[in-house]
Design an enzyme around this catalytic site. Structure first.
Site, PDB file in Angstrom:
ATOM      1  N   ASN A 228       0.804  -1.227   0.000  1.00 44.03           N
ATOM      2  CA  ASN A 228       0.000   0.000   0.000  1.00 44.03           C
ATOM      3  C   ASN A 228       0.838   1.278   0.000  1.00 44.03           C
ATOM      4  OD1 ASN A 228       0.669  -0.625   2.722  1.00 44.03           O
ATOM      5  ND2 ASN A 228      -0.997   0.651   3.439  1.00 44.03           N
TER       6      ASN A 228
ATOM      7  N   GLU B 100       3.567  -5.380  12.273  1.00 46.21           N
ATOM      8  CA  GLU B 100       2.693  -4.205  12.074  1.00 46.21           C
ATOM      9  C   GLU B 100       1.557  -4.668  11.184  1.00 46.21           C
ATOM     10  OE1 GLU B 100       3.065  -1.422  13.567  1.00 46.21           O
ATOM     11  OE2 GLU B 100       5.105  -1.629  14.304  1.00 46.21           O
TER      12      GLU B 100
ATOM     13  N   CYS C 273      -3.273   1.610   6.350  1.00 47.57           N
ATOM     14  CA  CYS C 273      -3.668   0.909   7.567  1.00 47.57           C
ATOM     15  C   CYS C 273      -4.239   1.872   8.598  1.00 47.57           C
ATOM     16  CB  CYS C 273      -2.470   0.166   8.149  1.00 47.57           C
ATOM     17  SG  CYS C 273      -1.046   1.245   8.374  1.00 47.57           S
TER      18      CYS C 273
ATOM     19  N   GLU D 174       7.710   0.450  15.811  1.00 46.53           N
ATOM     20  CA  GLU D 174       8.755   0.950  14.921  1.00 46.53           C
ATOM     21  C   GLU D 174       8.964   2.423  15.252  1.00 46.53           C
ATOM     22  OE1 GLU D 174       7.037  -0.132  11.014  1.00 46.53           O
ATOM     23  OE2 GLU D 174       8.456  -1.805  11.017  1.00 46.53           O
TER      24      GLU D 174
HETATM   25  P1  NAD Z   1      -0.097  -9.338   3.141  1.00 44.30           P
HETATM   26  O1  NAD Z   1      -0.104  -9.823   4.532  1.00 44.30           O
HETATM   27  O2  NAD Z   1      -0.863 -10.070   2.119  1.00 44.30           O
HETATM   28  O3  NAD Z   1       1.387  -9.234   2.572  1.00 44.30           O
HETATM   29  C1  NAD Z   1       2.394  -8.470   3.233  1.00 44.30           C
HETATM   30  C2  NAD Z   1       3.746  -9.011   2.825  1.00 44.30           C
HETATM   31  O4  NAD Z   1       3.870 -10.313   3.368  1.00 44.30           O
HETATM   32  C3  NAD Z   1       3.948  -9.145   1.312  1.00 44.30           C
HETATM   33  O5  NAD Z   1       5.279  -8.828   0.984  1.00 44.30           O
HETATM   34  C4  NAD Z   1       3.678 -10.627   1.088  1.00 44.30           C
HETATM   35  O6  NAD Z   1       4.310 -11.143  -0.061  1.00 44.30           O
HETATM   36  C5  NAD Z   1       4.274 -11.210   2.358  1.00 44.30           C
HETATM   37  N1  NAD Z   1       3.810 -12.553   2.704  1.00 44.30           N
HETATM   38  C6  NAD Z   1       2.619 -13.134   2.430  1.00 44.30           C
HETATM   39  N2  NAD Z   1       2.611 -14.411   2.862  1.00 44.30           N
HETATM   40  C7  NAD Z   1       3.804 -14.635   3.439  1.00 44.30           C
HETATM   41  C8  NAD Z   1       4.413 -15.769   4.062  1.00 44.30           C
HETATM   42  N3  NAD Z   1       3.798 -16.941   4.153  1.00 44.30           N
HETATM   43  N4  NAD Z   1       5.652 -15.636   4.541  1.00 44.30           N
HETATM   44  C9  NAD Z   1       6.308 -14.472   4.454  1.00 44.30           C
HETATM   45  N5  NAD Z   1       5.809 -13.373   3.845  1.00 44.30           N
HETATM   46  C10 NAD Z   1       4.569 -13.456   3.353  1.00 44.30           C
HETATM   47  O7  NAD Z   1      -0.581  -7.814   3.234  1.00 44.30           O
HETATM   48  P2  NAD Z   1      -0.854  -6.822   2.041  1.00 44.30           P
HETATM   49  O8  NAD Z   1      -2.159  -7.207   1.413  1.00 44.30           O
HETATM   50  O9  NAD Z   1       0.369  -6.706   1.214  1.00 44.30           O
HETATM   51  O10 NAD Z   1      -1.016  -5.425   2.812  1.00 44.30           O
HETATM   52  C11 NAD Z   1      -2.207  -4.963   3.344  1.00 44.30           C
HETATM   53  C12 NAD Z   1      -2.250  -5.189   4.833  1.00 44.30           C
HETATM   54  O11 NAD Z   1      -1.129  -4.576   5.456  1.00 44.30           O
HETATM   55  C13 NAD Z   1      -3.470  -4.554   5.477  1.00 44.30           C
HETATM   56  O12 NAD Z   1      -4.002  -5.454   6.413  1.00 44.30           O
HETATM   57  C14 NAD Z   1      -2.902  -3.335   6.186  1.00 44.30           C
HETATM   58  O13 NAD Z   1      -3.642  -2.896   7.283  1.00 44.30           O
HETATM   59  C15 NAD Z   1      -1.559  -3.831   6.590  1.00 44.30           C
HETATM   60  N6  NAD Z   1      -0.655  -2.724   6.845  1.00 44.30           N
HETATM   61  C16 NAD Z   1      -0.290  -2.461   8.138  1.00 44.30           C
HETATM   62  C17 NAD Z   1       0.540  -1.381   8.415  1.00 44.30           C
HETATM   63  C18 NAD Z   1       0.967  -1.067   9.821  1.00 44.30           C
HETATM   64  O14 NAD Z   1       1.903  -0.297   9.972  1.00 44.30           O
HETATM   65  N7  NAD Z   1       0.330  -1.617  10.843  1.00 44.30           N
HETATM   66  C19 NAD Z   1       1.013  -0.592   7.369  1.00 44.30           C
HETATM   67  C20 NAD Z   1       0.617  -0.899   6.077  1.00 44.30           C
HETATM   68  C21 NAD Z   1      -0.216  -1.965   5.813  1.00 44.30           C
END
Ligand code: NAD
Length: 485
Positions: free
Chosen positions: A154, A252, A286, A464
């Site tokens: 995002n 996060e 997020c 963080e």
């Molecule tokens: P996601 O969990 O699908 O993917 C995040 C990352 O994890 C990607 O690089 C993905 O390839 C990797 N990943 C997926 N499966 C994995 C596995 N088995 N092992 C290791 N890595 C793996 O999330 P997304 O759809 O990319 O992002 C959206 C989500 O992120 C939303 O829920 C949002 O709220 C959250 N987010 C949180 C913050 C925060 O600071 N709290 C900031 C931005 C986004």
């Protein structure tokens, strides 16, 4: 499909095709067209990255503070030099308006490096004299070795560098994986690091899916810590895989953040900022305030005004300056977000504006959704309990402060909250009682990089930012020295 664009791994200072020999499509969400291919790495690629990092660690962990800081500063400066190209790539990868990438997000990636280039010199170690025992304790903060950074789509370069910069500043070597949906700016960072003089092998970027490249990182025994940002369900999986290996872990995760508007607020500021906190980046932040609670005396007026302002937003191609809302990141995510329109109807909620896909003439294959405001009857509904992560917000009134606190906390997430009021006592009461890691009062998304950032409950573990990040990426070692009196 043009096969001009190939997004490669960056290992030991060089761009490399994946040892897996597997590729993914890179899709432009603004038109749904395939624009290139992305390396889909596996455990062999992660192993190559770890081997490079392992060799580089001796060099990097022994650079002087001044050298390390100077290289990080140069990386930040070079991000700024490449602002235009990085912003184009970010916008084409993610569907976000180009202006947002150029004015806010890529500059923040530069700031991340500059901030930690300077913060590392403020990272003092503690010492304690054991009075009367003729001993002094001091704490060394040593780098962990090789650390893994995994980031979402995002805010691609912004969040990728928010992890990498402190990890490098603390003297670690890094294996980093961006989201497979938005790999381009992460790929461009390799060249920038070479130009800044970062020794080879210190930062290695592996591209690919979570289940292949990401999973290999979680499982690699040489990776001592995982800093992960992404969805809560993925975070749970990451925690399960990493726990038996006793890796350090920072999570996060998702949010379902309350945006609370009291009748005594600065109404125009609250309204204008609510439009931002609802729909910025197509609602894919997020920290977006996706549950809006408005105090009863101003509820009807606020509802009318929010709907009117939402209708003024302009859904359009991300490259155009007049587009305030771009495309959703991918077809599956677009479909998931759209499915919530049906959930709202099934739950008896009222769609006040928006409510479906948006058509952008000339780009019918793109993933566009109308910004949508939905009035819900209760907080106990899927619309208010599940993270939708799109341009959909819900609205409901409240009568008392006690009721509001219950509503705000009645959700499994605890990332952020925004409170609009001029009453200082109320601000303090609510700030203590609302279970979120980040609380904004009369503002939203204002960030000072020195402050701790992160969520409570299912929104994550750890913080963080500032010294918290440097603490995470180091191992404290206490040394107790006795001396003869
Ligand atoms: P996601 O969990 O699908 O993917 C995040 C990352 O994890 C990607 O690089 C993905 O390839 C990797 N990943 C997926 N499966 C994995 C596995 N088995 N092992 C290791 N890595 C793996 O999330 P997304 O759809 O990319 O992002 C959206 C989500 O992120 C939303 O829920 C949002 O709220 C959250 N987010 C949180 C913050 C925060 O600071 N709290 C900031 C931005 C986004």
């Amino acid at each position: 499909m043009s096969d001009q664009l190939q997004i490669l791994n960056f290992i030991n200072g060089q761009y490399a095709e994946p040892l897996s020999n597997e590729w993914l499509d890179n899709v432009n969400p603004a038109d749904g067209q395939i624009s290139g291919k992305i390396a889909n790495s596996n455990s062999a690629d992660v192993q190559a990255a770890c081997a490079a990092a392992s060799t580089a660690f001796d060099v990097w962990s022994n650079t002087t503070l001044e050298q390390r800081s100077s290289i990080l500063m140069k990386i930040g400066n070079l991000i700024e030099v490449n602002l235009e190209a990085l912003s184009v790539a970010e916008s084409e990868d993610s569907g976000k308006p180009f202006a947002r990438a150029r004015d806010l997000e890529i500059p923040r990636a530069a700031s991340n490096f500059r901030f930690f280039a300077s913060a590392i010199s403020q990272f003092a170690s503690e010492s304690h004299e054991s009075i009367g025992l003729n001993a002094i304790n001091f704490t060394l903060r040593q780098p962990l070795g090789i650390v893994g950074c995994i980031s979402p789509w995002n805010l691609p370069l912004y969040l990728f560098t928010w992890k990498i910069a402190p990890a490098l500043a603390a003297g670690n070597c890094v294996i980093a994986k961006p989201s497979e949906l938005t790999p381009r700016t992460a790929g461009m960072l390799g060249e920038i690091c070479n130009s800044a003089g970062l020794p080879v092998g210190v930062l290695n970027i592996v591209q690919g899916t979570g289940s292949s490249a990401g999973q290999a990182m979680l499982e690699h025994p040489e990776i001592k810590a995982i800093s992960f940002t992404g969805g809560t369900a993925t975070g749970e999986h990451v925690a399960r895989v990493v726990a038996p290996q006793f890796k350090k872990l920072s999570l996060e995760l998702g949010g379902k953040n309350p945006n609370i508007i009291f009748a005594d607020c600065n109404y125009q500021r609250a309204l204008a900022t609510t439009v931002q906190s609802s729909f910025a980046n197509q609602g894919q932040i997020c920290l977006c305030g996706s549950r809006i609670f408005v105090e009863a005396p101003i509820y009807e007026q606020f509802k009318t005004d929010l709907v009117a302002r939402t209708k003024e937003l302009n859904v359009g191609h991300p490259s155009l300056p007049e587009s305030t809302i771009g495309a959703m990141v991918s077809r599956p995510h677009y479909e998931k977000v759209l499915s919530y329109m049906g959930v709202a109807i099934d739950e008896g909620a009222s769609i006040l504006c928006g409510g479906g896909p948006a058509t952008v003439p000339g780009y019918e294959g793109g993933f566009y959704i109308q910004p949508t405001v939905i009035e819900v009857r209760t907080n106990q509904c899927r619309m208010n309990q599940e993270e939708i992560f799109g341009p959909i917000v819900t609205l409901m009134p409240f009568d008392t402060e006690a009721e509001l606190i219950e509503l705000a906390n009645d959700v499994r997430y605890g990332l952020s909250a925004t409170i609009w009021t001029r009453d200082l006592d109320r601000t303090m009461r609510l700030s203590k009682k609302i279970d979120c890691g980040v609380i904004w009062v009369n503002t939203w998304l204002m960030r000072d990089l020195r402050t701790p950032f992160g969520g409570m409950k299912n929104s994550g573990v750890g913080r963080e930012g500032g010294l918290e990040a440097l603490r995470f990426f180091t191992e404290p070692k206490n040394i107790c020295v006795a001396f003869e009196a």
